[in-house]
Design an enzyme around this catalytic site. Structure first.
Site, PDB file in Angstrom:
ATOM      1  N   SER A  17       0.877  -1.677  -0.334  1.00 44.15           N
ATOM      2  CA  SER A  17      -0.088   0.078   0.229  1.00 44.15           C
ATOM      3  C   SER A  17       0.722   1.084  -0.245  1.00 44.15           C
ATOM      4  O   SER A  17       0.308   2.014  -0.205  1.00 44.15           O
ATOM      5  CB  SER A  17      -1.119   0.460   1.555  1.00 44.15           C
ATOM      6  OG  SER A  17      -0.526   0.175   2.437  1.00 44.15           O
ATOM      7  N   VAL A  67       0.067 -10.190   8.439  1.00 44.46           N
ATOM      8  CA  VAL A  67       1.711 -10.876   8.148  1.00 44.46           C
ATOM      9  C   VAL A  67       2.262 -11.682   9.470  1.00 44.46           C
ATOM     10  O   VAL A  67       2.727 -13.080   9.189  1.00 44.46           O
ATOM     11  CB  VAL A  67       2.098 -10.808   7.338  1.00 44.46           C
ATOM     12  CG1 VAL A  67       2.455  -9.722   5.951  1.00 44.46           C
ATOM     13  CG2 VAL A  67       3.617  -9.598   7.907  1.00 44.46           C
ATOM     14  N   ASN A  93       7.783  -7.866   1.342  1.00 46.52           N
ATOM     15  CA  ASN A  93       8.227  -6.304   1.704  1.00 46.52           C
ATOM     16  C   ASN A  93       7.964  -5.808   3.184  1.00 46.52           C
ATOM     17  O   ASN A  93       8.469  -5.251   2.949  1.00 46.52           O
ATOM     18  CB  ASN A  93       7.374  -5.863  -0.036  1.00 46.52           C
ATOM     19  CG  ASN A  93       7.522  -4.586   0.539  1.00 46.52           C
ATOM     20  OD1 ASN A  93       8.211  -3.677  -0.023  1.00 46.52           O
ATOM     21  ND2 ASN A  93       6.603  -4.117   1.055  1.00 46.52           N
ATOM     22  N   TYR A 158      15.888  -4.397  13.944  1.00 44.02           N
ATOM     23  CA  TYR A 158      15.346  -4.274  12.885  1.00 44.02           C
ATOM     24  C   TYR A 158      16.353  -5.025  12.382  1.00 44.02           C
ATOM     25  O   TYR A 158      16.142  -5.796  11.120  1.00 44.02           O
ATOM     26  CB  TYR A 158      15.340  -2.830  12.716  1.00 44.02           C
ATOM     27  CG  TYR A 158      15.493  -2.554  10.680  1.00 44.02           C
ATOM     28  CD1 TYR A 158      13.850  -2.811  10.476  1.00 44.02           C
ATOM     29  CD2 TYR A 158      15.967  -2.260  10.349  1.00 44.02           C
ATOM     30  CE1 TYR A 158      13.719  -2.837   8.963  1.00 44.02           C
ATOM     31  CE2 TYR A 158      16.024  -1.543   8.632  1.00 44.02           C
ATOM     32  CZ  TYR A 158      14.964  -2.151   8.185  1.00 44.02           C
ATOM     33  OH  TYR A 158      14.504  -1.781   7.251  1.00 44.02           O
ATOM     34  N   THR A 161      16.865  -8.216  12.519  1.00 42.46           N
ATOM     35  CA  THR A 161      15.613  -9.404  11.855  1.00 42.46           C
ATOM     36  C   THR A 161      16.352  -9.067  10.040  1.00 42.46           C
ATOM     37  O   THR A 161      15.873 -10.055   8.925  1.00 42.46           O
ATOM     38  CB  THR A 161      14.444  -9.157  11.837  1.00 42.46           C
ATOM     39  OG1 THR A 161      14.113  -7.449  11.219  1.00 42.46           O
ATOM     40  CG2 THR A 161      13.573  -8.324  13.085  1.00 42.46           C
TER      41      THR A 161
END
Ligand code: NAP
Length: 250
Positions: A17, A67, A93, A158, A161
């Site tokens: 989006s 997700v 993504n 972050y 991951t």
């Protein structure tokens, strides 16, 4: 029937989006794919992307789900396969960051970043690959980051991951190769987004000095690389991480 390199291909883009995901949706649809645009809550932005695809005579639909939720992911992929009878391309993504120095970072932030960035890829890849294995064809692209390669103060979780996604990509590439499915990662550097637009001039020029090509990347720079990797002709590339970072890290 759509013309183009991805004509008759069914692609699902998570987080389609906004930002980079939006550009990926537009590019894959422009190449003829039928694109399923996932998002979690930004319905208005997602509708705008959908309208843009339809206005260009492309094919797309919206499919909101989180997700990080196995039930939502399984329901969503069942819906896709019931309707399209296949899924050719998955672009993982969707991703989030909650920045802060580790010493001050609350554990629930760690959990949420892991849930979206890693658990999300786990659920979606599992659901898509079940179908791709039966088809003996598939293209999976995972969005990692230069931060996973270089590290970044204030982004330890972050970065963990995003580095994890590289290991996941290589392992899935090995697991799925015998079934004709490729799995690769794309590692963007600094991409021109709402976040980089908000930087003050000093910080901007400090970042730019570190980028040999002398500019921030665009979402389309990343989308073009994803389009290359999901092309049927990229069938001999798997387990790779392609950097799109202007030379920031090499
Ligand atoms: P963004 O503008 O913040 O957009 C994130 C997208 O992910 C949105 O569509 C969002 O939808 C969706 N999303 C977030 N959580 C979700 C969830 N739980 N379930 C489903 N969708 C979810 O992000 P971006 O900057 O374009 O980044 C896209 C990817 O590229 C990320 O994986 C990021 O780590 C990576 N990346 C970005 C940069 C950069 O400079 N921007 C650099 C390196 C790597 P909602 O709005 O509905 O939540």
């Amino acid at each position: 029937m759509a013309a183009g390199a991805l004509a008759d291909r069914v692609a699902l883009v998570t987080g389609g989006s906004r930002g980079i995901g939006r550009e990926i949706v537009l590019r894959l649809a422009g190449l003829g794919a039928s694109v399923i645009i996932n998002y979690r809550e930004s319905a208005e932005a997602a509708r705008e992307v959908l309208e843009q695809v339809l206005a260009a005579n492309g094919s797309a639909e919206l499919l909101p789900f989180d997700v990080a939720s196995q039930d939502q992911v399984d329901d969503a992929f069942k819906q896709v396969v019931d309707q399209h009878e296949k899924i050719d391309i998955l672009v993982n993504n969707a991703g989030i960051t909650i920045d802060g120095l580790l010493m001050r970072q609350p554990a629930p932030d760690w959990d949420r970043i892991i849930d979206v960035n890693l658990r999300g890829i786990f659920h979606c890849t599992k659901a898509a690959s079940r179908r791709m294995v039966r088809q003996r064809y598939g293209r999976i692209v995972n969005l990692t980051s230069v931060t996973g390669q270089m590290g970044n103060a204030g982004q330890a979780v972050y970065a963990a991951t995003k580095a994890g996604i590289v290991g996941f990509t290589k392992s899935m590439a090995r697991e799925l190769a015998p079934r004709g499915i490729t799995v690769n990662a794309v590692a963007p550097g600094f991409i021109e987004t709402e976040m980089t637009a908000a930087l003050d001039e000093d910080t901007r020029s400090k970042y730019l000095d570190a980028i040999p090509l002398g500019r921030f990347g665009s979402g389309d720079d990343v989308a073009r690389t994803v389009a290359f990797l999901v092309d049927p002709g990229a069938g001999y590339i798997t387990g790779q991480t392609i950097a799109v970072n202007g030379g920031l890290y090499m």
